[in-house]
Design an enzyme around this catalytic site. Structure first.
Site, short mmCIF file in Angstrom:
data_model
loop_
_atom_site.label_atom_id
_atom_site.label_comp_id
_atom_site.label_asym_id
_atom_site.label_seq_id
_atom_site.Cartn_x
_atom_site.Cartn_y
_atom_site.Cartn_z
CG ASP A 109 -58.12 90.42 49.42
OD1 ASP A 109 -58.04 90.63 48.20
OD2 ASP A 109 -57.25 90.81 50.23
CG HIS A 135 -52.23 80.98 47.62
ND1 HIS A 135 -51.47 81.66 48.54
CD2 HIS A 135 -51.39 80.09 47.03
CE1 HIS A 135 -50.22 81.21 48.52
NE2 HIS A 135 -50.14 80.26 47.59
CB CYS A 167 -71.92 69.14 46.59
SG CYS A 167 -71.96 68.96 44.80
CB CYS A 170 -72.22 64.45 44.76
SG CYS A 170 -70.91 65.34 45.64
N GLY A 207 -45.99 93.45 50.18
CA GLY A 207 -46.86 92.94 51.24
C GLY A 207 -46.86 91.45 51.45
CB THR A 208 -45.68 88.50 50.17
OG1 THR A 208 -45.57 87.11 50.56
CG2 THR A 208 -44.55 88.84 49.22
CB SER A 209 -44.07 86.87 55.30
OG SER A 209 -44.86 85.78 54.86
CG ASN A 233 -42.85 93.50 54.05
OD1 ASN A 233 -43.06 93.81 55.22
ND2 ASN A 233 -43.27 92.37 53.52
C1 BJW Z 1 -47.41 95.06 54.82
C2 BJW Z 1 -48.30 95.94 55.38
C3 BJW Z 1 -48.58 97.07 54.62
C4 BJW Z 1 -48.10 94.34 56.74
N1 BJW Z 1 -48.01 97.25 53.43
N2 BJW Z 1 -46.85 95.26 53.62
C5 BJW Z 1 -40.47 74.29 50.06
C6 BJW Z 1 -39.82 74.48 51.27
C7 BJW Z 1 -40.52 74.41 52.48
C8 BJW Z 1 -41.88 74.16 52.49
C9 BJW Z 1 -42.53 73.98 51.29
C10 BJW Z 1 -41.83 74.04 50.11
N3 BJW Z 1 -42.71 73.83 49.10
C11 BJW Z 1 -43.94 73.65 49.62
C12 BJW Z 1 -43.85 73.72 50.97
C13 BJW Z 1 -44.97 73.58 51.93
C14 BJW Z 1 -45.84 74.82 52.03
C15 BJW Z 1 -45.02 76.00 52.51
O1 BJW Z 1 -44.63 76.88 51.78
N4 BJW Z 1 -44.76 76.08 53.82
C16 BJW Z 1 -44.04 77.20 54.41
C17 BJW Z 1 -44.85 77.83 55.54
C18 BJW Z 1 -42.68 76.74 54.86
N5 BJW Z 1 -46.49 75.12 50.75
C19 BJW Z 1 -47.57 74.48 50.35
O2 BJW Z 1 -48.05 73.58 51.01
C20 BJW Z 1 -48.17 74.89 49.02
N6 BJW Z 1 -48.39 73.74 48.23
C21 BJW Z 1 -47.40 73.13 47.53
O3 BJW Z 1 -46.29 73.61 47.43
O4 BJW Z 1 -47.77 71.93 46.97
C22 BJW Z 1 -46.73 71.02 46.61
C23 BJW Z 1 -46.12 70.46 47.89
C24 BJW Z 1 -46.94 70.09 48.92
C25 BJW Z 1 -46.38 69.60 50.10
C26 BJW Z 1 -44.98 69.52 50.24
C27 BJW Z 1 -44.17 69.94 49.19
C28 BJW Z 1 -44.76 70.40 47.98
C29 BJW Z 1 -49.52 75.54 49.22
C30 BJW Z 1 -49.45 76.83 49.97
C31 BJW Z 1 -50.85 77.37 50.19
C32 BJW Z 1 -50.87 78.58 51.09
N7 BJW Z 1 -52.22 78.88 51.45
C33 BJW Z 1 -52.50 80.05 52.24
C34 BJW Z 1 -54.01 80.04 52.62
C35 BJW Z 1 -54.86 80.43 51.40
C36 BJW Z 1 -56.30 80.39 51.71
C37 BJW Z 1 -56.72 81.36 52.76
O5 BJW Z 1 -56.53 82.59 52.64
O6 BJW Z 1 -57.28 80.91 53.76
O7 BJW Z 1 -52.17 81.24 51.52
S1 BJW Z 1 -51.51 80.19 53.73
C38 BJW Z 1 -51.31 81.93 53.66
O8 BJW Z 1 -49.92 82.27 53.41
C39 BJW Z 1 -52.09 82.38 52.40
C40 BJW Z 1 -51.18 83.44 51.86
O9 BJW Z 1 -51.48 83.66 50.49
C41 BJW Z 1 -49.81 82.86 52.11
C42 BJW Z 1 -48.71 83.87 52.09
O10 BJW Z 1 -48.86 84.80 53.11
P1 BJW Z 1 -48.53 86.33 52.85
O11 BJW Z 1 -49.44 86.87 51.84
O12 BJW Z 1 -47.09 86.49 52.60
O13 BJW Z 1 -48.98 86.98 54.24
P2 BJW Z 1 -48.17 87.10 55.62
O14 BJW Z 1 -49.16 87.36 56.68
O15 BJW Z 1 -47.25 85.97 55.82
O16 BJW Z 1 -47.25 88.38 55.41
C43 BJW Z 1 -47.79 89.67 55.30
C44 BJW Z 1 -46.65 90.63 55.03
O17 BJW Z 1 -47.19 91.90 54.82
C45 BJW Z 1 -45.63 90.74 56.16
O18 BJW Z 1 -44.33 90.61 55.64
C46 BJW Z 1 -45.86 92.16 56.71
O19 BJW Z 1 -44.65 92.78 57.15
C47 BJW Z 1 -46.39 92.86 55.48
N8 BJW Z 1 -47.25 94.00 55.74
N9 BJW Z 1 -48.68 95.44 56.61
C48 BJW Z 1 -47.12 96.30 52.98
N10 BJW Z 1 -49.44 98.01 55.10
ZN ZN Z 2 -70.27 67.34 44.62
#
Ligand code: BJW
Ligand code: ZN
Length: 263
Positions: A109, A135, A167, A170, A207-209, A233
């Site tokens: 953001d 990300h 684009c 291209c 603030g991350t899960s 959190n």
């Molecule tokens: C508060 C609050 C307040 C509320 N104060 N807190 C190993 C094991 C299993 C799976 C995998 C693994 N390695 C890779 C994977 C696959 C996958 C993955 O992790 N899957 C899991 C779901 C299991 N990972 C990937 O695919 C990654 N790539 C990769 O590893 O490449 C190599 C590879 C590929 C394939 C297979 C194996 C290896 C890429 C991950 C990309 C994530 N992208 C996103 C979208 C970004 C673009 C967009 O914004 O649209 O990123 S998904 C989304 O989740 C976003 C976030 O950055 C990310 C994390 O979420 P976050 O920030 O933690 O948010 P929430 O909503 O989950 O939690 C919010 C928290 O705040 C909560 O806890 C609340 O309680 C708290 N909260 N109010 C403080 N006021």
């Molecule tokens: Zn292009």
């Protein structure tokens, strides 16, 4: 032992922060929740009953780029109206202070950057508080076929697939410059993040899960390097039992209290 008794935990976290020479801050969507940016998981993370895991993928974009762009256009509109909250500003002040601090964010953001500029003030240097964005950025687009990449904040026309942004080099479809599930993170950014986390005395996680890899493993790199973890959190996460202190509450309230007196 995780500590959740509000005041005692806060004092303990403050002492760890005060003693730390090098601090890595890892943030997630919860840090921006109090700015009005929806988080991903839980009820409020839903958009038209889609889950992020269904939209933030290359497969979803290939199948239905219009719906994916519609979701991003909606989110960009929400974020455009948001300002950093006291949590972002406290972190920026901490990073601009005397300690060696690196902010690593999963957020796309841009609010840490706005906070850095605000905290540095006119003529000040915001760079120590600029985050490593693992990300990507929702306000950049890139080409799905060539290397074209550019900042982009304006609304996207999503009524029809034919008018989605193309684009200028291209003519292939443009996409948000963010990291989707199944895509690898930028190797330079990722190795810097792990290097910082592994060499840090304290990893402050807010603030991350802590579910999405590889970002969720950054605090583990700190523990492996002999450092400790402090978590903020409102709910427990997989990191809670590994953290020296886990503070239950909103980061916009706790972070200013935590850094008070240190900067
Ligand atoms: C508060 C609050 C307040 C509320 N104060 N807190 C190993 C094991 C299993 C799976 C995998 C693994 N390695 C890779 C994977 C696959 C996958 C993955 O992790 N899957 C899991 C779901 C299991 N990972 C990937 O695919 C990654 N790539 C990769 O590893 O490449 C190599 C590879 C590929 C394939 C297979 C194996 C290896 C890429 C991950 C990309 C994530 N992208 C996103 C979208 C970004 C673009 C967009 O914004 O649209 O990123 S998904 C989304 O989740 C976003 C976030 O950055 C990310 C994390 O979420 P976050 O920030 O933690 O948010 P929430 O909503 O989950 O939690 C919010 C928290 O705040 C909560 O806890 C609340 O309680 C708290 N909260 N109010 C403080 N006021
Ligand atoms: Zn292009």
């Amino acid at each position: 032992m995780p500590e959740s008794g509000a005041n005692q935990g806060l004092e303990e976290a403050r002492a760890l922060l005060a003693a730390a020479e090098r601090i890595c801050v890892l943030t997630g969507a919860g840090v921006s929740a109090e700015s009005g940016v929806p988080t991903f998981r839980g009820e409020e993370g839903l958009w038209k009953s889609y889950r992020a895991e269904e939209l933030a993928t290359p497969r979803a974009f290939r199948r239905d780029p219009r719906t994916v762009w519609e979701w991003y256009d909606w989110r960009r509109g929400r974020i455009r109206d948001c300002a950093p909250n006291p949590g972002h500003l406290a972190l920026a002040r901490l990073a601009l202070g005397p300690k060696t601090v690196r902010i690593v964010t999963q957020n796309v953001d841009g609010l840490h950057e706005v906070a850095a500029r605000e905290a540095a003030g006119d003529g000040g240097d915001p760079s120590p508080a600029l985050p490593l964005e693992v990300h990507g950025s929702i306000f950049r687009v890139r080409c799905t076929a060539c290397t074209y990449r550019i900042p982009h904040r304006d609304p996207i026309q999503t009524k029809d697939e034919a008018i989605l942004p193309k684009c200028p080099v291209c003519m292939a479809l443009l996409r948000p410059d963010v990291v989707w599930f199944g895509e690898t993170l930028d190797p330079g950014v990722l190795s810097e993040a792990f290097q910082v986390a592994g060499a840090t005395t304290l990893c402050l996680v807010a603030g991350t899960s802590a579910l999405v890899q590889p970002a969720a493993s950054l605090p583990l790199a700190t523990l492996e390097g002999g450092g400790s973890v402090v978590e903020i959190n409102p709910t427990e996460t997989p990191l809670t039992t590994l953290a020296e202190v886990s503070l239950r509450g909103a980061s916009g309230e706790i972070l200013p209290l935590l850094v008070e007196g240190l900067v």
